[in-house]
Design an enzyme around this catalytic site. Sequence first.
Site, PDB file in Angstrom:
ATOM      1  N   CYS A  43       0.849  -1.183   0.000  1.00  0.00           N
ATOM      2  CA  CYS A  43       0.000   0.000   0.000  1.00  0.00           C
ATOM      3  C   CYS A  43       0.889   1.239   0.000  1.00  0.00           C
ATOM      4  O   CYS A  43       1.568   1.527   0.992  1.00  0.00           O
ATOM      5  CB  CYS A  43      -0.917   0.018   1.220  1.00  0.00           C
ATOM      6  SG  CYS A  43      -1.941   1.498   1.242  1.00  0.00           S
ATOM      7  N   HIS A  50      -0.019   4.535  -0.313  1.00  0.00           N
ATOM      8  CA  HIS A  50      -0.458   5.691   0.472  1.00  0.00           C
ATOM      9  C   HIS A  50      -0.172   5.465   1.948  1.00  0.00           C
ATOM     10  O   HIS A  50       0.210   6.389   2.674  1.00  0.00           O
ATOM     11  CB  HIS A  50      -1.947   5.987   0.223  1.00  0.00           C
ATOM     12  CG  HIS A  50      -2.890   5.278   1.132  1.00  0.00           C
ATOM     13  ND1 HIS A  50      -3.375   4.009   0.877  1.00  0.00           N
ATOM     14  CD2 HIS A  50      -3.445   5.651   2.317  1.00  0.00           C
ATOM     15  CE1 HIS A  50      -4.180   3.641   1.856  1.00  0.00           C
ATOM     16  NE2 HIS A  50      -4.237   4.613   2.749  1.00  0.00           N
ATOM     17  N   ASP A  67     -10.200   4.013  -3.643  1.00  0.00           N
ATOM     18  CA  ASP A  67      -9.040   4.716  -3.102  1.00  0.00           C
ATOM     19  C   ASP A  67      -9.181   6.200  -3.381  1.00  0.00           C
ATOM     20  O   ASP A  67      -9.342   6.618  -4.529  1.00  0.00           O
ATOM     21  CB  ASP A  67      -7.760   4.175  -3.730  1.00  0.00           C
ATOM     22  CG  ASP A  67      -6.514   4.520  -2.923  1.00  0.00           C
ATOM     23  OD1 ASP A  67      -6.508   5.585  -2.270  1.00  0.00           O
ATOM     24  OD2 ASP A  67      -5.561   3.733  -2.945  1.00  0.00           O
ATOM     25  N   SER A 113       0.749   1.829  -4.981  1.00  0.00           N
ATOM     26  CA  SER A 113       1.111   0.598  -5.686  1.00  0.00           C
ATOM     27  C   SER A 113       0.504   0.580  -7.087  1.00  0.00           C
ATOM     28  O   SER A 113       1.079  -0.014  -8.009  1.00  0.00           O
ATOM     29  CB  SER A 113       0.656  -0.628  -4.890  1.00  0.00           C
ATOM     30  OG  SER A 113      -0.724  -0.558  -4.592  1.00  0.00           O
TER      31      SER A 113
END
Length: 344
Positions: A93, A95, A252, A258
């Site tokens: 991930c 973020h 998201d 990613s």
Amino acid sequence: MAGETITQLSVVDMHTAGEPVRIVVAGYPALAGATILDKRRAAQAQHDALRRALMFEPRGHADMYGVIPVAPTHPEAVFGALFTHHEGYSTMCGHATIALGKWLVESGRVAATEPETRFAIELPCGLVRLCCTVRDGRVVRTAFDSVPAFLAQRDAVIEVAGFGAITCDLAYGGAFYALLPASRLGLDFFDTPLDRLVAAGKAITEAGRRTLNIVHPDAADLGFLYGTILTDDAPPPAPSYNLCVFADGQVDRSPTGSGVTARMAADHARGLIAAGVERSFSGPTGIPFTATAIGETKAGTIPAVQVRVAGHASFTGTATFAIDPADALGFGFTLPASYGALRR
């Protein structure tokens, strides 16, 4: 977790470009395992109720995202982490990695060095190196260098309900994504209602999971389709917008670290963007990440590229959650698809 003991979990909440990051800082049991993937399996098998308590209502929501710190098993890593969401556990991930950089440095878990603090953390996809830009003790930017990223399948064809046969790229950036412009579905990326784009992304992911043969050369645990990224039609290296629909239809808010890595890997493999050229990517909030292919490498025998992704995270609060065993909804709930489900 049976009996009358109230379980307490302390968290730090952050966001990166609008996407939430809930970091567990106390109360989660230590996970045993020789590798981080072993620890991921242990979390799934033994403590998944805690994930649900943190991700589901009433403490979370349908698009919540979390981090479970674990002791690293890689000798170069100063920290290890598992990633959680509404459906389960992801392998990478971006973020959350950007947020972890800020949290680790500003909390003193990693000693701050100005103007740059460099260190490595271990994630389910592998070792990831971070560089935090530090000013007056504050992290103003975090960049991470990805694990080897690659174009796994070029022009894969998937039969998708409502759209027929669609063509997409399957690319890996720490997780596998189906990549395609929304225009290929007959949808204008900017004018189509967001919920329609989300439904399309979810349908593609579901179809891809049924039909695509996905294998990662390093570990079987990494070989699954995590989500779909719909893009605009901007040609590289022009700034681009995209929408990532992952897990069980989560959206998201960030550009998806990613996913940006996977997009760069696919475009680099196609000769559309050269190493060293920076590109900007934005998600639904409009806050961008930047990405640059920094060097060619391999994933097993597959030609791959390493991508540097950068962005900024912010703190939103802290909390200590209590899970009372007498609470019928203590470990979280999701809304039923219909009231009939409550009668079964």
